[in-house]
Scaffold this active site. Structure first.
Site: not given
Length: 487
Positions: A327-329
């Protein structure tokens, strides 16, 4: 009757007040369970660092009213007291109806929770009474059990404020002066996480002293105490199968994890093994899955890029179809490279045929995620073109695998985006089509493949058992790789 610390607006001092209360209780040996309204990751890190136990998010947008109630009941019952930190202003939620607001949470939890309003008094005196009166009467189902006056300037200022509010009959439960010595640093996505705050223990000591000195504990303590008789406890059944080892990236670069997600993985049969992409050159031994949460990889891009052995190990695991959830990072780390705010570019894992570029533009908000049907997006059990891309580490291209990754549920799900970056290449195998809270189409997003899920969208798995079970079962079916085979 636990308390919900609400504010008149963002920046009123909810976090400082909450941490001071938690620190004071901890110093007196009172076990306290904290909660945070909304999708935030960083405030819960501060809570956990003070209380010594995970903080749990209460978000009916990401989960449901039923899950909020069960989560609160289950975890509150494990402590002597409970404190909820609100979000934004008391009545501010995801939309104009206040859904997901602190007031909404108070209504959901009913008479078991008391609302306490934090007011920034630095630029007012008698107007305090009008503000408190309005908040107290705005919603008949959300009455204030008390107020806390923050940033009071002098003894005379204090007297005027107390005289102004006295006719309302609402208890003043605390008075905090302007505390320049307690400042929590922030940057482009909010507060700097606790692991990066060099003087954090000093700050906790000052918060503890503040908490013991500035609150009316004779009135406050009974409100905080938990009555287990009012709590209906439910929990996910514990999986009794042999645990499957899933490596969770957790360090200064990757630390955005909902406590519930980790707990749900464990209850589904996962043994979580924490490791650091910054410091560890090897993946943990005998793992069968990889979980990369969000965080700040852009702040540590140079160090991540230097750890080439870790990158090679991830590439090897990916090429051998090890289930990966990012997720994301984590998504940013799996791209070809990260270009930081200064334009400096650092090579990353290279699993995705795109670069990640930091930008001043903030992408923020709840997202309704509509899983794409097989005709529009490739299912987890099917091939995807990005899997033919070679890693920058020259790992072998990924081959088709019969094992499915976490399957998206057959209904729309809600997530949350919060980042200042974009990818240079659009996904040719998106996970879902996104719509914002106002139902505007935002296009497709995410990358899917064999045993692979990567997205900017953060998900809370409280009401998503399919993803939890799918991830663990995909990992369970994965051949165990010893550390010598990928390091």
């Amino acid at each position: 009757m636990p308390i919900a610390i609400a504010g008149t607006h963002s920046g009123a001092g909810k976090t400082t007040v909450t941490l001071a209360i938690l620190a004071g209780l901890r110093r007196w040996g009172v076990s306290v369970q904290s909660f945070k309204v909304g999708p935030d990751y960083i405030d819960p890190m501060f809570h956990a660092a003070v209380t010594g136990r995970p903080c749990h998010n209460l978000d009916p947008v990401l989960t449901s009213a039923e899950y909020v109630r069960s989560c609160f009941a289950r975890h509150s019952a494990k402590a002597e007291g409970a404190v909820i930190e609100g979000v934004m202003g008391l009545f501010d939620g995801a939309g104009s109806d206040g859904f997901g607001s602190t007031a909404h949470i108070v209504r959901l939890l009913g008479k078991s929770v008391s609302a306490i309003l934090v007011v920034d008094c630095s630029r007012m005196s008698r107007s305090l009474a009008a503000i408190v009166y309005g908040y107290h009467h705005f919603d008949a189902d959300v009455k204030l059990a008390g107020v806390i006056l923050n940033r009071v300037g002098s003894d005379r200022h204090r007297e005027i404020l107390l005289e102004a509010i006295a006719p309302l009959g609402i208890p003043v439960l605390g008075i905090l002066t302007r505390e320049d010595g307690i400042k929590l640093s922030d940057r482009h996505l909010g507060l700097v996480p606790t692991e990066e705050v060099a003087n954090f223990r000093d700050i906790v000591d000052r918060l503890t002293e503040l908490g013991q000195r500035c609150f009316d504990w004779e009135r406050l303590m009974p409100l905080i105490k938990v009555s287990s008789t009012n709590l209906k406890q439910t929990s996910t059944p514990l999986c009794l199968d042999t645990p499957v080892r899933i490596a969770v990236a957790r360090d200064r670069a990757f630390n955005f994890y909902y406590a519930d997600n980790l707990e749900l993985l464990e209850r589904a049969g996962a043994e979580l093994v924490y490791w650091s992409p910054l410091e560890d050159e090897k993946l943990p031994d005998r793992i069968q899955g990889l979980y990369f949460g969000g965080g700040f990889p852009e702040m540590f891009a140079a160090q991540l890029a230097e750890n080439k052995r870790a990158i090679a190990a991830i590439a090897h695991s990916y090429n051998h179809h090890m289930p990966i959830y990012a997720e994301c990072g984590g998504l940013m780390y799996l791209s070809q490279a990260i270009a930081d705010f200064n334009g400096n570019e650092f090579a990353m894992v290279g699993a995705l045929p795109t670069r990640t570029v930091m930008t001043d533009k903030l992408t923020l908000g709840y997202r309704r995620c509509l899983p794409l049907p097989p005709g529009e997006g490739l299912a987890f059990a099917r091939s995807s073109s990005h899997q033919t891309q070679e890693f920058m580490t020259n790992a072998k291209p990924l081959r088709p695998s019969p094992t499915p990754n976490p399957q998206p549920p057959d209904r729309p799900i809600w997530g949350h985006e919060f980042h200042r970056s974009h990818q240079t290449v659009a996904s040719d195998c998106p996970l879902h089509r996104l719509r914002d809270y106002a139902d505007r189409d935002l296009g497709t997003e995410g990358w899917r493949g064999h045993n692979f899920w990567a997205s900017y969208v953060h998900l809370h798995w409280g009401d998503l058992p399919t993803i939890v079970k799918g991830f663990v079962e995909a990992a369970r079916s994965q051949t165990v790789l010893s550390s010598s085979s990928y390091n």
